[in-house]
Scaffold this motif. Sequence first.
Motif, PDB file in Angstrom:
ATOM      1  N   SER A  90      -3.003 -10.149  -4.941  1.00  0.00           N
ATOM      2  CA  SER A  90      -3.839 -11.162  -5.572  1.00  0.00           C
ATOM      3  C   SER A  90      -5.030 -11.417  -4.669  1.00  0.00           C
ATOM      4  CB  SER A  90      -3.041 -12.449  -5.790  1.00  0.00           C
ATOM      5  OG  SER A  90      -3.839 -13.409  -6.435  1.00  0.00           O
ATOM      6  N   PHE A  91      -6.204 -11.008  -5.114  1.00  0.00           N
ATOM      7  CA  PHE A  91      -7.412 -11.137  -4.314  1.00  0.00           C
ATOM      8  C   PHE A  91      -8.172 -12.428  -4.584  1.00  0.00           C
ATOM      9  CE2 PHE A  91      -6.793  -6.517  -4.747  1.00  0.00           C
ATOM     10  CZ  PHE A  91      -6.712  -6.186  -3.419  1.00  0.00           C
ATOM     11  N   SER A  92      -7.814 -13.119  -5.666  1.00  0.00           N
ATOM     12  CA  SER A  92      -8.531 -14.342  -6.027  1.00  0.00           C
ATOM     13  C   SER A  92      -7.625 -15.219  -6.873  1.00  0.00           C
ATOM     14  CB  SER A  92      -9.809 -13.992  -6.808  1.00  0.00           C
ATOM     15  OG  SER A  92      -9.470 -13.492  -8.087  1.00  0.00           O
ATOM     16  N   THR A  93      -8.104 -16.398  -7.206  1.00  0.00           N
ATOM     17  CA  THR A  93      -7.338 -17.282  -8.088  1.00  0.00           C
ATOM     18  C   THR A  93      -7.632 -16.994  -9.549  1.00  0.00           C
ATOM     19  OG1 THR A  93      -9.057 -18.969  -7.912  1.00  0.00           O
ATOM     20  CG2 THR A  93      -7.199 -19.136  -6.384  1.00  0.00           C
ATOM     21  N   SER A  94      -8.547 -16.052  -9.804  1.00  0.00           N
ATOM     22  CA  SER A  94      -8.840 -15.590 -11.158  1.00  0.00           C
ATOM     23  C   SER A  94      -8.319 -14.169 -11.309  1.00  0.00           C
ATOM     24  CB  SER A  94     -10.357 -15.647 -11.418  1.00  0.00           C
ATOM     25  OG  SER A  94     -10.812 -16.982 -11.395  1.00  0.00           O
ATOM     26  N   ASP A  95      -8.767 -13.477 -12.342  1.00  0.00           N
ATOM     27  CA  ASP A  95      -8.290 -12.127 -12.618  1.00  0.00           C
ATOM     28  C   ASP A  95      -8.711 -11.133 -11.547  1.00  0.00           C
ATOM     29  OD1 ASP A  95      -7.110 -12.888 -14.994  1.00  0.00           O
ATOM     30  OD2 ASP A  95      -8.881 -12.437 -16.187  1.00  0.00           O
ATOM     31  N   ASP A  96      -7.798 -10.216 -11.220  1.00  0.00           N
ATOM     32  CA  ASP A  96      -8.142  -9.039 -10.444  1.00  0.00           C
ATOM     33  C   ASP A  96      -7.281  -7.877 -10.937  1.00  0.00           C
ATOM     34  OD1 ASP A  96      -6.854 -11.158  -8.222  1.00  0.00           O
ATOM     35  OD2 ASP A  96      -5.686  -9.332  -8.476  1.00  0.00           O
ATOM     36  N   GLU A  97      -7.869  -6.682 -10.938  1.00  0.00           N
ATOM     37  CA  GLU A  97      -7.197  -5.514 -11.485  1.00  0.00           C
ATOM     38  C   GLU A  97      -7.520  -4.270 -10.679  1.00  0.00           C
ATOM     39  OE1 GLU A  97      -8.022  -5.020 -15.660  1.00  0.00           O
ATOM     40  OE2 GLU A  97      -7.840  -7.158 -16.050  1.00  0.00           O
ATOM     41  N   VAL A  98      -6.574  -3.335 -10.653  1.00  0.00           N
ATOM     42  CA  VAL A  98      -6.800  -2.019 -10.062  1.00  0.00           C
ATOM     43  C   VAL A  98      -7.316  -1.108 -11.170  1.00  0.00           C
ATOM     44  CG1 VAL A  98      -5.713  -0.010  -9.006  1.00  0.00           C
ATOM     45  CG2 VAL A  98      -4.995  -2.294  -8.330  1.00  0.00           C
ATOM     46  N   LEU A  99      -8.407  -0.400 -10.882  1.00  0.00           N
ATOM     47  CA  LEU A  99      -8.991   0.532 -11.845  1.00  0.00           C
ATOM     48  C   LEU A  99      -8.827   1.986 -11.424  1.00  0.00           C
ATOM     49  CD1 LEU A  99     -12.291  -1.401 -12.608  1.00  0.00           C
ATOM     50  CD2 LEU A  99     -10.169  -1.410 -13.933  1.00  0.00           C
ATOM     51  N   ALA A 100      -8.601   2.243 -10.127  1.00  0.00           N
ATOM     52  CA  ALA A 100      -8.453   3.608  -9.619  1.00  0.00           C
ATOM     53  C   ALA A 100      -7.478   3.603  -8.455  1.00  0.00           C
ATOM     54  CB  ALA A 100      -9.806   4.150  -9.174  1.00  0.00           C
ATOM     55  N   ILE A 101      -6.825   4.742  -8.262  1.00  0.00           N
ATOM     56  CA  ILE A 101      -5.844   4.872  -7.187  1.00  0.00           C
ATOM     57  C   ILE A 101      -5.963   6.280  -6.604  1.00  0.00           C
ATOM     58  CG2 ILE A 101      -4.036   5.532  -8.812  1.00  0.00           C
ATOM     59  CD1 ILE A 101      -2.018   4.109  -7.018  1.00  0.00           C
ATOM     60  N   ALA A 102      -5.798   6.394  -5.294  1.00  0.00           N
ATOM     61  CA  ALA A 102      -5.815   7.699  -4.629  1.00  0.00           C
ATOM     62  C   ALA A 102      -4.724   7.715  -3.574  1.00  0.00           C
ATOM     63  CB  ALA A 102      -7.171   7.949  -3.981  1.00  0.00           C
ATOM     64  N   LEU A 103      -4.142   8.875  -3.366  1.00  0.00           N
ATOM     65  CA  LEU A 103      -3.107   9.047  -2.353  1.00  0.00           C
ATOM     66  C   LEU A 103      -3.690   9.852  -1.205  1.00  0.00           C
ATOM     67  CD1 LEU A 103      -0.123   8.562  -1.671  1.00  0.00           C
ATOM     68  CD2 LEU A 103       0.378  10.741  -2.774  1.00  0.00           C
ATOM     69  N   GLN A 104      -3.664   9.276  -0.006  1.00  0.00           N
ATOM     70  CA  GLN A 104      -4.165   9.964   1.173  1.00  0.00           C
ATOM     71  C   GLN A 104      -3.112  10.955   1.681  1.00  0.00           C
ATOM     72  OE1 GLN A 104      -5.103   6.406   3.542  1.00  0.00           O
ATOM     73  NE2 GLN A 104      -7.259   6.972   3.333  1.00  0.00           N
ATOM     74  N   GLU A 105      -3.536  11.927   2.470  1.00  0.00           N
ATOM     75  CA  GLU A 105      -2.628  12.941   2.991  1.00  0.00           C
ATOM     76  C   GLU A 105      -1.492  12.347   3.805  1.00  0.00           C
ATOM     77  OE1 GLU A 105      -4.583  16.110   5.023  1.00  0.00           O
ATOM     78  OE2 GLU A 105      -5.974  16.462   3.367  1.00  0.00           O
ATOM     79  N   ASN A 106      -1.728  11.217   4.469  1.00  0.00           N
ATOM     80  CA  ASN A 106      -0.701  10.582   5.289  1.00  0.00           C
ATOM     81  C   ASN A 106       0.243   9.688   4.478  1.00  0.00           C
ATOM     82  OD1 ASN A 106      -2.299   8.383   4.717  1.00  0.00           O
ATOM     83  ND2 ASN A 106      -2.834   7.944   6.833  1.00  0.00           N
ATOM     84  N   GLY A 107       0.070   9.647   3.160  1.00  0.00           N
ATOM     85  CA  GLY A 107       0.952   8.872   2.294  1.00  0.00           C
ATOM     86  C   GLY A 107       0.449   7.487   1.954  1.00  0.00           C
ATOM     87  N   ASN A 108      -0.614   7.038   2.599  1.00  0.00           N
ATOM     88  CA  ASN A 108      -1.185   5.733   2.264  1.00  0.00           C
ATOM     89  C   ASN A 108      -1.823   5.785   0.878  1.00  0.00           C
ATOM     90  OD1 ASN A 108      -0.471   4.683   4.742  1.00  0.00           O
ATOM     91  ND2 ASN A 108      -2.473   5.039   5.649  1.00  0.00           N
ATOM     92  N   ILE A 109      -1.820   4.675   0.224  1.00  0.00           N
ATOM     93  CA  ILE A 109      -2.397   4.558  -1.117  1.00  0.00           C
ATOM     94  C   ILE A 109      -3.656   3.715  -1.017  1.00  0.00           C
ATOM     95  CG2 ILE A 109      -1.969   3.676  -3.445  1.00  0.00           C
ATOM     96  CD1 ILE A 109       1.107   3.910  -2.484  1.00  0.00           C
ATOM     97  N   VAL A 110      -4.720   4.180  -1.627  1.00  0.00           N
ATOM     98  CA  VAL A 110      -5.977   3.429  -1.658  1.00  0.00           C
ATOM     99  C   VAL A 110      -6.245   3.041  -3.110  1.00  0.00           C
ATOM    100  CG1 VAL A 110      -8.457   3.485  -1.209  1.00  0.00           C
ATOM    101  CG2 VAL A 110      -6.876   4.664   0.335  1.00  0.00           C
ATOM    102  N   THR A 111      -6.545   1.763  -3.317  1.00  0.00           N
ATOM    103  CA  THR A 111      -6.869   1.303  -4.663  1.00  0.00           C
ATOM    104  C   THR A 111      -8.295   0.761  -4.693  1.00  0.00           C
ATOM    105  OG1 THR A 111      -6.122  -0.984  -4.350  1.00  0.00           O
ATOM    106  CG2 THR A 111      -4.467   0.615  -5.077  1.00  0.00           C
ATOM    107  N   ALA A 112      -8.895   0.845  -5.842  1.00  0.00           N
ATOM    108  CA  ALA A 112     -10.213   0.254  -6.074  1.00  0.00           C
ATOM    109  C   ALA A 112     -10.154  -0.479  -7.402  1.00  0.00           C
ATOM    110  CB  ALA A 112     -11.294   1.334  -6.111  1.00  0.00           C
ATOM    111  N   GLY A 113     -10.831  -1.594  -7.467  1.00  0.00           N
ATOM    112  CA  GLY A 113     -10.815  -2.379  -8.685  1.00  0.00           C
ATOM    113  C   GLY A 113     -11.818  -3.499  -8.621  1.00  0.00           C
ATOM    114  N   PHE A 114     -11.439  -4.631  -9.209  1.00  0.00           N
ATOM    115  CA  PHE A 114     -12.349  -5.768  -9.213  1.00  0.00           C
ATOM    116  C   PHE A 114     -11.581  -7.068  -9.124  1.00  0.00           C
ATOM    117  CE2 PHE A 114     -11.262  -5.591 -13.701  1.00  0.00           C
ATOM    118  CZ  PHE A 114     -11.179  -6.923 -14.056  1.00  0.00           C
ATOM    119  N   LEU A 115     -12.297  -8.094  -8.703  1.00  0.00           N
ATOM    120  CA  LEU A 115     -11.799  -9.462  -8.788  1.00  0.00           C
ATOM    121  C   LEU A 115     -12.867 -10.304  -9.467  1.00  0.00           C
ATOM    122  CD1 LEU A 115     -13.150 -11.699  -6.631  1.00  0.00           C
ATOM    123  CD2 LEU A 115     -11.974 -10.255  -5.008  1.00  0.00           C
ATOM    124  N   ASN A 116     -12.415 -11.292 -10.149  1.00  0.00           N
ATOM    125  CA  ASN A 116     -13.310 -12.223 -10.827  1.00  0.00           C
ATOM    126  C   ASN A 116     -13.267 -13.526 -10.038  1.00  0.00           C
ATOM    127  OD1 ASN A 116     -14.497 -14.117 -12.490  1.00  0.00           O
ATOM    128  ND2 ASN A 116     -13.528 -13.384 -14.348  1.00  0.00           N
TER     129      ASN A 116
END
Length: 87
Positions: free
Chosen positions: A47-73
Amino acid sequence: DSSTNNIFAAGFYRAYGGTVNDSIVYKINSDGGSDSYFGINGFVKESFSTSDDEVLAIALQENGNIVTAGFLNDGTDLNTTISRIWD
Protein backbone atom coordinates in the motif's frame (compact mmCIF):
# COMPACT_ATOMS: atom_id res chain seq x y z
CA ASP A 1 9.96 -18.01 -13.67
CA SER A 2 11.41 -20.45 -16.21
CA SER A 3 13.85 -22.04 -13.74
CA THR A 4 11.10 -23.24 -11.39
CA ASN A 5 7.99 -23.07 -13.59
CA ASN A 6 6.35 -20.70 -11.09
CA ILE A 7 3.89 -18.08 -12.27
CA PHE A 8 3.66 -14.54 -10.92
CA ALA A 9 0.51 -12.47 -11.25
CA ALA A 10 0.14 -8.84 -10.24
CA GLY A 11 -2.52 -6.17 -10.12
CA PHE A 12 -4.64 -4.80 -7.31
CA TYR A 13 -6.66 -6.04 -4.37
CA ARG A 14 -9.67 -4.49 -2.69
CA ALA A 15 -10.86 -5.99 0.58
CA TYR A 16 -14.51 -6.98 0.80
CA GLY A 17 -16.36 -3.79 1.70
CA GLY A 18 -13.16 -1.77 1.15
CA THR A 19 -12.95 1.52 -0.67
CA VAL A 20 -9.37 1.57 -2.03
CA ASN A 21 -7.17 -0.72 -4.13
CA ASP A 22 -3.77 -1.94 -2.91
CA SER A 23 -1.00 -3.33 -5.11
CA ILE A 24 -0.60 -7.10 -4.97
CA VAL A 25 1.74 -9.79 -6.32
CA TYR A 26 0.73 -13.47 -6.25
CA LYS A 27 3.10 -16.43 -6.70
CA ILE A 28 1.69 -19.69 -8.02
CA ASN A 29 3.67 -22.94 -7.85
CA SER A 30 4.05 -25.22 -10.85
CA ASP A 31 1.28 -27.44 -9.41
CA GLY A 32 -1.19 -24.51 -9.48
CA GLY A 33 -1.23 -23.88 -5.74
CA SER A 34 -0.15 -20.78 -3.85
CA ASP A 35 3.49 -20.57 -2.76
CA SER A 36 3.03 -20.42 1.02
CA TYR A 37 6.66 -19.27 1.47
CA PHE A 38 6.08 -16.12 -0.60
CA GLY A 39 4.61 -13.25 1.42
CA ILE A 40 1.49 -14.38 3.26
CA ASN A 41 -0.02 -17.50 1.68
CA GLY A 42 1.49 -16.61 -1.70
CA PHE A 43 0.51 -12.93 -1.70
CA VAL A 44 2.56 -9.76 -1.18
CA LYS A 45 0.35 -6.71 -0.71
CA GLU A 46 1.79 -3.19 -0.88
CA SER A 47 0.00 0.00 0.00
CA PHE A 48 1.76 3.11 -1.25
CA SER A 49 -0.98 5.59 -0.34
CA THR A 50 -4.31 5.95 1.41
CA SER A 51 -5.97 6.00 -2.02
CA ASP A 52 -5.80 3.55 -4.92
CA ASP A 53 -2.54 1.99 -6.03
CA GLU A 54 -2.04 -0.79 -8.56
CA VAL A 55 0.70 -2.84 -10.20
CA LEU A 56 0.68 -2.54 -13.99
CA ALA A 57 3.91 -4.41 -14.87
CA ILE A 58 6.13 -7.03 -13.29
CA ALA A 59 9.63 -8.31 -14.09
CA LEU A 60 11.74 -11.08 -12.60
CA GLN A 61 15.43 -10.32 -12.13
CA GLU A 62 18.08 -13.02 -12.62
CA ASN A 63 18.69 -13.15 -8.86
CA GLY A 64 15.00 -13.93 -8.20
CA ASN A 65 13.95 -10.46 -7.06
CA ILE A 66 10.69 -9.15 -8.43
CA VAL A 67 10.35 -5.60 -9.71
CA THR A 68 6.93 -4.02 -10.06
CA ALA A 69 5.82 -0.79 -11.69
CA GLY A 70 2.47 0.86 -11.34
CA PHE A 71 0.76 3.90 -9.95
CA LEU A 72 -0.62 5.46 -6.81
CA ASN A 73 -3.37 7.99 -6.57
CA ASP A 74 -2.58 10.70 -4.03
CA GLY A 75 -6.09 12.11 -4.30
CA THR A 76 -5.10 14.68 -6.91
CA ASP A 77 -2.60 13.07 -9.28
CA LEU A 78 -1.54 9.62 -10.47
CA ASN A 79 2.10 9.00 -9.56
CA THR A 80 4.48 6.27 -10.75
CA THR A 81 5.55 3.53 -8.34
CA ILE A 82 8.46 1.13 -8.67
CA SER A 83 9.23 -1.48 -6.04
CA ARG A 84 11.42 -4.53 -5.52
CA ILE A 85 10.26 -7.64 -3.72
CA TRP A 86 12.78 -10.20 -2.50
CA ASP A 87 11.63 -13.76 -3.06
